[in-house]
Design a protein around this motif. Structure first.
Motif, short mmCIF file in Angstrom:
data_model
loop_
_atom_site.label_atom_id
_atom_site.label_comp_id
_atom_site.label_asym_id
_atom_site.label_seq_id
_atom_site.Cartn_x
_atom_site.Cartn_y
_atom_site.Cartn_z
N ARG A 95 -34.60 59.07 -14.60
CA ARG A 95 -34.18 58.18 -15.67
C ARG A 95 -32.66 58.16 -15.79
N LEU A 96 -32.16 57.12 -16.42
CA LEU A 96 -30.74 57.05 -16.71
C LEU A 96 -30.39 58.08 -17.77
N PRO A 97 -29.13 58.48 -17.87
CA PRO A 97 -28.74 59.49 -18.87
C PRO A 97 -29.05 59.04 -20.29
N ARG A 98 -29.16 60.01 -21.15
CA ARG A 98 -29.40 59.74 -22.57
C ARG A 98 -28.26 60.32 -23.39
N GLY A 99 -28.10 59.78 -24.58
CA GLY A 99 -27.08 60.28 -25.48
C GLY A 99 -25.89 59.34 -25.58
N LEU A 100 -25.54 58.99 -26.81
CA LEU A 100 -24.44 58.06 -27.03
C LEU A 100 -23.12 58.64 -26.53
#
Length: 331
Positions: A95-100
């Motif tokens: 998956r693509l990275p998470r977190g703003l």
């Protein structure tokens, strides 16, 4: 982007294994894990392929800008590169990275490592040969060492590194023909190419300080980064260019190859090399790029080559290698 070495884990020797006397009263030891499968293609072949792909990228930029605006070439490069990494993410089920916060830092790194240098090189090759652009790209390790000595406290200046910096920039002056007063040199295009090579180490230092311990894989991080860089060019390109009235086939194929091969596939090859032979060996590809870029420009585009260009390039590469080398540890 030059990804860091993937995290690898090695199990230490298990000192709590049951002794022979207790072996009959304990559960049987698990079967040893199968050895990791070796890649079908030898790493030396992949190393040569990566060197060739990145070396020919400067020729592809030159061909692409013959029919399309530099921003359009860069946008196409990022679009097809991001598509290749998107497919790789889907195949590997990552998956693509998470977190703003992570996405905020990726936005900056996408600008410094992709959108800005790709655009600068495309604009530079409007007025300078692809051979000169490839040699300017070889100065990136020199800029990186100079910046790291100032920005990273763990990189201490040594005589070897200072000598490498001095030697490398002497090579730059040789390529530019300083003893002739820089006659015949296009200052604008050359400056853009050198700024592009400077942008890479600035981006690497930023990534090292902000995105080193996110817990995401290199593929996931770079996929998100290319996606953001594509979005940045999608905004900028319509503001400064107009839609082309025709689509010449050869320049269009050059842009597709530049993105799919020179950006997407090249990054996948680099990941594999770093994981298999380590970052030190993998980064040696940098020293082959200007050689291949020069040979391609002269042989296929008919670009002229003064004696000072290969001599200066050799001096630059020697200086860059010296800045990256380490003295042998005393026994």
């Amino acid at each position: 982007m030059a990804p860091v070495a993937p995290r690898t884990s090695t199990r230490p020797h298990d000192r709590s294994a049951p002794s022979p006397a207790l072996a009959t009263t304990t559960a049987p030891a698990p079967a040893p894990a199968p050895a990791p499968r070796r890649p079908a293609v030898d790493w030396r072949i992949r190393f040569a392929l990566l060197s060739s792909i990145w070396g020919f990228s400067f020729l592809l930029i030159k061909v692409g800008t013959e029919a399309y605006a530099p921003f359009q070439v860069t946008f196409g490069r990022l679009l097809f590169g991001a598509a290749v990494l998107g497919v790789a993410l889907a195949v590997r089920r990552e998956r693509l990275p998470r977190g703003l916060r992570t996405w905020g830092h990726l936005t900056v790194s996408a600008f410094l490592l992709n959108a800005l240098p790709f655009s600068l090189f495309a604009y530079a090759e409007l007025t300078i040969p692809s051979t000169l652009a490839g040699i300017c790209n070889a100065t990136s390790p020199l800029w990186g060492m100079a910046l790291s000595l100032a920005a990273l406290s763990e990189d201490r200046p040594t005589r070897r590194r200072v000598a490498g910096l001095g030697l490398g920039f002497l090579g730059v002056l040789t390529v530019l023909g300083a003893w002739q007063g820089f006659s015949g040199l296009d200052f604008g295009g050359t400056a853009l190419a050198l700024l592009a090579s400077l942008s890479y180490p600035i981006g690497w230092i930023y990534v090292r300080r902000t995105l080193a311990d996110t817990g995401h894989s290199n593929l996931s991080m770079t996929g998100g980064q290319l996606l953001l860089a594509t979005a940045q060019l999608a905004v900028v390109t319509p503001l400064f260019t107009s839609m082309p009235t025709r689509l010449p086939v050869v320049p269009l194929l050059a842009v597709v190859a530049l993105g799919a091969l020179g950006t997407g596939l090249a990054l996948l090859l680099q990941y594999g090399l770093v994981a298999e032979v380590g970052p030190t060996t993998a980064q040696m590809v940098t020293y082959f790029i200007p050689v291949i870029a020069t040979a391609a420009g002269v042989a296929l585009l008919g670009e002229s080559l003064a004696w000072s260009t290969p001599v200066g390039a050799a001096i630059i590469l020697a200086g860059a290698a010296l800045t990256q080398s380490r003295p042998r540890a005393r026994p």
